[in-house]
Design an enzyme around this catalytic site. Structure first.
Site, short mmCIF file in Angstrom:
data_model
loop_
_atom_site.label_atom_id
_atom_site.label_comp_id
_atom_site.label_asym_id
_atom_site.label_seq_id
_atom_site.Cartn_x
_atom_site.Cartn_y
_atom_site.Cartn_z
N LYS A 1 -0.18 4.14 6.31
CA LYS A 1 -0.72 5.07 6.95
C LYS A 1 -0.99 3.97 8.70
CE LYS A 1 -4.32 4.85 3.86
NZ LYS A 1 -3.94 4.32 2.99
N GLN B 1 -7.73 4.70 2.28
CA GLN B 1 -7.09 5.33 0.67
C GLN B 1 -6.24 6.15 0.71
OE1 GLN B 1 -11.46 4.26 1.45
NE2 GLN B 1 -10.66 2.39 1.92
N GLY C 1 -7.15 -1.55 3.20
CA GLY C 1 -6.06 -3.32 4.17
C GLY C 1 -3.96 -2.12 5.03
N HIS C 2 -4.76 -1.85 6.03
CA HIS C 2 -3.22 -1.17 6.98
C HIS C 2 -2.32 -2.11 7.69
CE1 HIS C 2 -5.94 2.35 6.90
NE2 HIS C 2 -6.31 2.08 6.07
P1 GDP Z 1 -1.49 1.86 4.51
O1 GDP Z 1 -3.23 1.46 3.86
O2 GDP Z 1 -0.95 2.98 4.23
O3 GDP Z 1 -1.82 1.43 6.02
O4 GDP Z 1 -0.69 0.78 3.77
P2 GDP Z 1 -0.08 -0.50 3.45
O5 GDP Z 1 -0.09 -1.33 5.05
O6 GDP Z 1 -1.00 -1.05 2.63
O7 GDP Z 1 0.90 -0.77 3.09
C1 GDP Z 1 1.77 -0.79 3.47
C2 GDP Z 1 3.41 -1.54 3.72
O8 GDP Z 1 4.45 -0.76 3.69
C3 GDP Z 1 3.50 -2.44 5.11
O9 GDP Z 1 3.41 -3.63 4.54
C4 GDP Z 1 4.09 -1.78 6.05
O10 GDP Z 1 4.01 -3.09 6.41
C5 GDP Z 1 5.22 -1.53 5.12
N1 GDP Z 1 6.25 -0.31 6.23
C6 GDP Z 1 5.21 1.22 5.93
N2 GDP Z 1 6.44 1.86 6.62
C7 GDP Z 1 7.70 1.39 5.65
C8 GDP Z 1 8.91 1.29 5.65
O11 GDP Z 1 9.28 2.36 6.40
N3 GDP Z 1 9.98 1.13 5.07
C9 GDP Z 1 9.52 -0.01 4.84
N4 GDP Z 1 10.25 -0.72 4.96
N5 GDP Z 1 8.30 -0.55 4.93
C10 GDP Z 1 7.09 0.76 5.19
P1 IMO Z 2 -5.55 1.54 2.09
O1 IMO Z 2 -6.26 2.52 3.25
C1 IMO Z 2 -4.90 0.76 -2.12
C2 IMO Z 2 -8.88 1.30 -5.26
C3 IMO Z 2 -9.44 -0.52 -5.58
C4 IMO Z 2 -10.09 0.49 -6.58
C5 IMO Z 2 -10.48 1.57 -6.44
C6 IMO Z 2 -11.96 0.95 -5.98
O2 IMO Z 2 -5.68 0.08 2.49
O3 IMO Z 2 -4.85 2.42 1.86
P2 IMO Z 2 -12.95 -0.12 -3.71
O4 IMO Z 2 -13.60 -1.74 -3.38
O5 IMO Z 2 -12.90 1.33 -2.68
O6 IMO Z 2 -14.30 0.43 -4.38
O7 IMO Z 2 -12.16 -0.05 -4.89
O8 IMO Z 2 -9.64 1.93 -4.74
N1 IMO Z 2 -8.80 1.06 -3.41
C7 IMO Z 2 -7.44 1.12 -2.74
N2 IMO Z 2 -6.35 0.31 -2.70
N3 IMO Z 2 -5.70 0.93 -0.83
C8 IMO Z 2 -6.66 0.74 -0.48
O9 IMO Z 2 -6.59 0.89 0.91
C9 IMO Z 2 -7.60 0.94 -1.42
N4 IMO Z 2 -9.17 0.57 -0.97
C10 IMO Z 2 -9.54 0.31 -2.35
O10 IMO Z 2 -8.12 -1.06 -5.62
O11 IMO Z 2 -9.20 0.32 -8.10
MG MG Z 3 -2.98 -1.30 2.71
#
Ligand code: GDP
Ligand code: IMO
Ligand code: MG
Length: 428
Positions: free
Chosen positions: A16, A223, A40-41
């Protein structure tokens, strides 16, 4: 195209942050509407990598105003440290707006999160330990502390005392934990007040005016759909509504104002924490997805559980969010498999089911029914158009689109901002 929602279609971590950042340059406001620093984005801009937890990913786009809506829970210490971390890297954060109605995560909410998990033992949720659930519980219990309370010391003390009256009994008598002192909490919270005051605004009014003026407003979910407290795999969920309706309550805009709802969908599936996950892999394929996909939590550093793509979940996300588009991410991670299994339905008690089982126990023992799709071995990270993808990668995307119930309008082929194939514009 004034108002769009962008949300996770699976269990979070779909990409996202990258998708929001990609749109950020064409958007006037990016709004977080729920969750907190459990998110965590990761956003990769050129050779710079940013990990955002509480702040909207739009903060990295200079023209864009980032907004923390009323539905978010705000840990003030995290907020200030995230802001100063970005400032040190030269990011201008001065435009940030925070709703005075957003609830504050207090130190005792974090304590309660941790002790509750400890006492749940093997039944624990696997929360991020950031105090998210207990803060939302206080909100619903009407014992929460809001951002605006920071600016009235006597109200703040009264509210903290009221919240602690009951909690201290529980902490001391049930959890054998020392009681929390209200005055200490108030002192800590007041220490943040001056630094936060300048950001606080009537965000509902500002956002509705912006939409009425034809500005582009993007609501960024934390999430994902299956972590939604109403529509997810309860009780293994977070304590808010990442689904599309949450954007309305969490930002104070009516559903009639939202034009488009984009589901971010990973080309396979991951989950962090406990709870059912039908396509989870425990073999070398799961390990390979984890390694190649870098599937390690941005917030807690935990390894993500990995599995094949699940079309039942994607269809469900289309339904409960009214998705108009998908953004398929991490297609590049699947390069190199000769055949790629895709879950097209479940088997529950010997019967094939096409939709997510309504009953929790059925979902817990649903077995995936797989269809094998041919893989590809060519590097796809440089592809800029759909036509540049190998035929089998094209067929994989088309098959997912047919199964998932909404058009795939963009495809991620790498973590970078420009490693994206745009098929349909999100802003038409
Ligand atoms: P979010 O929580 O939905 O914002 O996603 P996260 O940042 O936690 O996890 C997604 C991971 O995938 C991050 O390390 C991004 O940099 C990476 N990512 C996003 N889009 C792509 C993609 O199209 N290809 C690859 N290889 N990595 C990606
Ligand atoms: P993003 O935005 C993945 C999960 C936790 C746990 C459950 C409840 O990066 O996609 P909480 O601390 O919210 O009460 O935990 O939700 N969880 C996530 N899993 N990505 C997240 O955020 C999350 N935020 C919470 O691991 O299972
Ligand atoms: Mg994340």
């Amino acid at each position: 195209m004034p108002a769009l929602v962008l949300l996770g279609a699976q269990w979070g971590d779909e990409g996202k942050g990258k998708a929001t950042d990609l749109l950020g340059g064409s958007v006037d406001y990016v709004v977080r509407y729920q969750g907190g620093n459990n998110a965590g984005h990761t956003v990769v801009v050129g050779d710079q990598k940013y990990a955002l937890h509480l702040l909207p990913s739009g903060i990295l786009s200079p023209g864009c105003t980032p907004v923390i809506g009323n539905g978010v829970v705000v840990d003030p210490a995290v907020l200030l440290s995230e802001l100063s971390g970005l400032n040190e890297r030269g990011v201008d954060t001065s435009k940030l707006l925070i709703s005075g109605n957003a609830h504050l995560i207090t130190p005792y909410n974090i304590t309660v999160d941790k002790v509750t998990e400890r006492f749940l033992g093997k039944r624990k949720i696997g929360t991020t330990g950031r105090g998210i659930g207990p803060t939302y519980a206080d909100k619903i219990n009407r014992t929460g502390i809001r951002v605006q309370d920071l600016f009235d010391e006597s109200i703040l003390l009264q509210k903290v005392e009221a919240a602690l009256d009951f909690k201290n009994q529980v902490l001391a008598k049930l959890y054998n934990h020392r009681a929390v002192v209200a005055e200490q909490v108030v002192e800590e919270m007041l220490g943040y007040a001056d630094q936060i005051k300048g950001y606080v605004a009537d965000t509902t009014l500002i956002l509705n005016d912006a939409i009425d003026e034809g500005k582009v407003v993007l609501f960024e979910g934390g999430q994902g759909t299956l972590l939604d407290v109403d529509h997810g795999t309860y009780p293994f969920v977070t304590s808010s509504n990442p689904t599309a309706g949450g954007a309305c309550t969490g930002a104070g805009v009516g559903p009639t104002k939202i034009n488009r709802v984009i589901g971010i969908l990973k080309a396979y599936t991951t989950r962090v924490g406990a709870g059912p996950f039908p396509t989870e892999l425990f073999d070398e394929d799961g390990e390979a997805l984890r390694t190649i996909g870098g599937e390690r939590g941005v917030t807690t550093g935990r390894d993500r559980r990995c599995g094949w793509f699940d079309a039942v979940i994607a269809r469900y996300a289309t339904r409960v969010n009214g998705l108009t588009d998908f953004f398929l991410t991490k297609l590049d991670v699947l390069t190199g498999w000769e055949q790629i299994p895709v879950c097209v339905a479940y088997e529950v008690d010997g019967k094939r089911v096409e939709e997510l089982p309504h009953n929790q126990s059925d979902f817990h023992h649903a077995k995936p029914v797989y269809e094998m799709l041919p893989g590809w071995s060519e590097d796809i990270t440089k592809a800029k158009t759909f036509a540049e993808l190998p035929k089998n990668a094209q067929a994989y995307v088309k098959a997912l689109e047919d199964m998932s119930g909404a058009p795939i309008s963009a495809i991620g082929v790498g973590p970078g901002r420009d490693e994206t194939i745009q098929i349909n514009s999100f802003l038409d």
